[in-house]
Scaffold this motif. Structure first.
Motif, PDB file in Angstrom:
ATOM      1  N   ARG A  49       0.830  -1.212   0.000  1.00 10.29           N
ATOM      2  CA  ARG A  49       0.000   0.000   0.000  1.00 10.29           C
ATOM      3  C   ARG A  49       0.864   1.262   0.000  1.00 10.29           C
ATOM      4  O   ARG A  49       0.592   2.202  -0.730  1.00 10.29           O
ATOM      5  CB  ARG A  49      -0.900   0.025   1.238  1.00 10.29           C
ATOM      6  CG  ARG A  49      -2.081  -0.887   1.127  1.00 10.29           C
ATOM      7  CD  ARG A  49      -3.071  -0.608   2.247  1.00 10.29           C
ATOM      8  NE  ARG A  49      -4.326  -1.281   1.977  1.00 10.29           N
ATOM      9  CZ  ARG A  49      -4.796  -2.300   2.702  1.00 10.29           C
ATOM     10  NH1 ARG A  49      -4.120  -2.750   3.735  1.00 10.29           N
ATOM     11  NH2 ARG A  49      -5.939  -2.857   2.382  1.00 10.29           N
TER      12      ARG A  49
ATOM     13  N   GLU B 194      -1.022   4.520  -1.075  1.00 15.26           N
ATOM     14  CA  GLU B 194      -2.343   4.511  -0.437  1.00 15.26           C
ATOM     15  C   GLU B 194      -2.227   3.909   0.963  1.00 15.26           C
ATOM     16  O   GLU B 194      -1.159   3.463   1.374  1.00 15.26           O
ATOM     17  CB  GLU B 194      -3.338   3.719  -1.291  1.00 15.26           C
ATOM     18  CG  GLU B 194      -2.955   2.266  -1.507  1.00 15.26           C
ATOM     19  CD  GLU B 194      -3.963   1.533  -2.382  1.00 15.26           C
ATOM     20  OE1 GLU B 194      -3.974   1.811  -3.585  1.00 15.26           O
ATOM     21  OE2 GLU B 194      -4.724   0.699  -1.869  1.00 15.26           O
TER      22      GLU B 194
ATOM     23  N   GLN C 121      -7.437   4.887   3.494  1.00 13.46           N
ATOM     24  CA  GLN C 121      -7.817   5.528   2.240  1.00 13.46           C
ATOM     25  C   GLN C 121      -7.344   4.695   1.063  1.00 13.46           C
ATOM     26  O   GLN C 121      -6.375   5.046   0.391  1.00 13.46           O
ATOM     27  CB  GLN C 121      -7.223   6.936   2.185  1.00 13.46           C
ATOM     28  CG  GLN C 121      -7.917   7.888   3.159  1.00 13.46           C
ATOM     29  CD  GLN C 121      -7.397   9.292   3.021  1.00 13.46           C
ATOM     30  OE1 GLN C 121      -6.200   9.538   3.105  1.00 13.46           O
ATOM     31  NE2 GLN C 121      -8.299  10.230   2.797  1.00 13.46           N
TER      32      GLN C 121
ATOM     33  N   ARG D  67      -7.093   2.839  -2.558  1.00 16.02           N
ATOM     34  CA  ARG D  67      -7.447   3.097  -3.964  1.00 16.02           C
ATOM     35  C   ARG D  67      -7.581   1.757  -4.697  1.00 16.02           C
ATOM     36  O   ARG D  67      -8.541   1.529  -5.413  1.00 16.02           O
ATOM     37  CB  ARG D  67      -6.381   3.969  -4.638  1.00 16.02           C
ATOM     38  CG  ARG D  67      -6.351   5.398  -4.087  1.00 16.02           C
ATOM     39  CD  ARG D  67      -5.295   6.213  -4.814  1.00 16.02           C
ATOM     40  NE  ARG D  67      -5.663   6.454  -6.203  1.00 16.02           N
ATOM     41  CZ  ARG D  67      -4.827   6.291  -7.230  1.00 16.02           C
ATOM     42  NH1 ARG D  67      -3.599   5.875  -7.035  1.00 16.02           N
ATOM     43  NH2 ARG D  67      -5.224   6.551  -8.450  1.00 16.02           N
TER      44      ARG D  67
END
Ligand code: CA
Length: 232
Positions: A202, A207, A211, A213
């Motif tokens: 991540r 990301e 949050q 994506r």
């Protein structure tokens, strides 16, 4: 035009050459010609055609010799046209790098069908195994990952994890499945390992779990990879 190709025909016989050129142009191909082996070799290297049709009986150098010379420097798809219906000879030519062959006399329709078949086989689009999800492009051949065109530097395990999830876009994959399929740990194993790798992945994709994506945690079940536009 779909199915249209830039062809090079290396053939010394004027009547055959004229016939093939006309028929192939009628079928939408762009056709260049050479009448000797050395001229053919030069043209193949200069013009970089999509496919070469090579007559074996040429005045200067034998076509099978030209095939070897060409293969030393080029992977261009190549169909051999031979007057000899000799199985051993044909096997030798295929081993030497010919993609297909035709025994004379053949029709332009037959040649056109072989041309299309050979080009289909070699078409980079079909051969491209890269997985694309939104702005992510994952290429298992080069093991390269790009996000919005930018190279992402992953460890081998991160790559395998991302590739496994991306080929199952939109599906929730359990940690158990990831342990057996990506880590190849059949029983037990720590879920923590996956959490740690997911968090590294991540970060590299810019990301977070809060949050997401691309990488979405489904609490108590597993993880799902999808493109940002899929969520909408
Ligand atoms: Ca000939």
């Amino acid at each position: 035009m779909p199915g249209m190709a830039r062809l090079l025909i290396i053939e010394d016989d004027l009547a055959i050459r004229t016939l093939l050129v006309r028929a192939l142009r009628e079928r939408g191909h762009a056709v260049a010609t050479a009448t000797t082996a050395m001229d053919g070799l030069q043209t193949a290297l200069d013009d970089r055609p999509d496919l070469v049709v090579l007559d074996l009986g040429l005045p200067d150098v034998d076509g099978s010799e030209l095939l070897r010379m060409l293969r030393a420097v080029s992977r261009v798809p190549l169909i051999v046209a031979t007057a000899r219906d000799d199985e051993a000879e044909i096997v030798r030519l295929l081993d030497a790098g010919a993609d297909d062959y035709l025994v004379k006399p053949f029709t332009a329709a037959q040649l056109d069908a072989r041309v299309r078949a050979v080009l289909r086989r070699g078409s980079p689009e079909e051969a491209d195994p890269a997985v694309v999800v939104g702005g992510l492009r994952i290429d298992p051949r080069s093991r390269e990952v790009r996000l919005d065109g930018e190279l992402v530097d992953l460890t081998p395990r991160e790559f395998d994890l991302l590739h496994y999830l991306a080929t199952r876009r939109g599906q929730v994959i359990t940690k158990r499945e990831l342990l057996t399929q990506v880590w190849q740990i059949p029983y037990g194993g720590a879920d923590k390992t996956i959490d740690v790798h997911l968090s590294w992945l991540r970060r590299k994709l810019g990301e977070s779990a809060q949050q997401p994506r691309y990488l979405h945690t489904v609490r108590g079940v597993g993880v799902r990879l999808s493109a940002p536009e899929d969520a909408a």
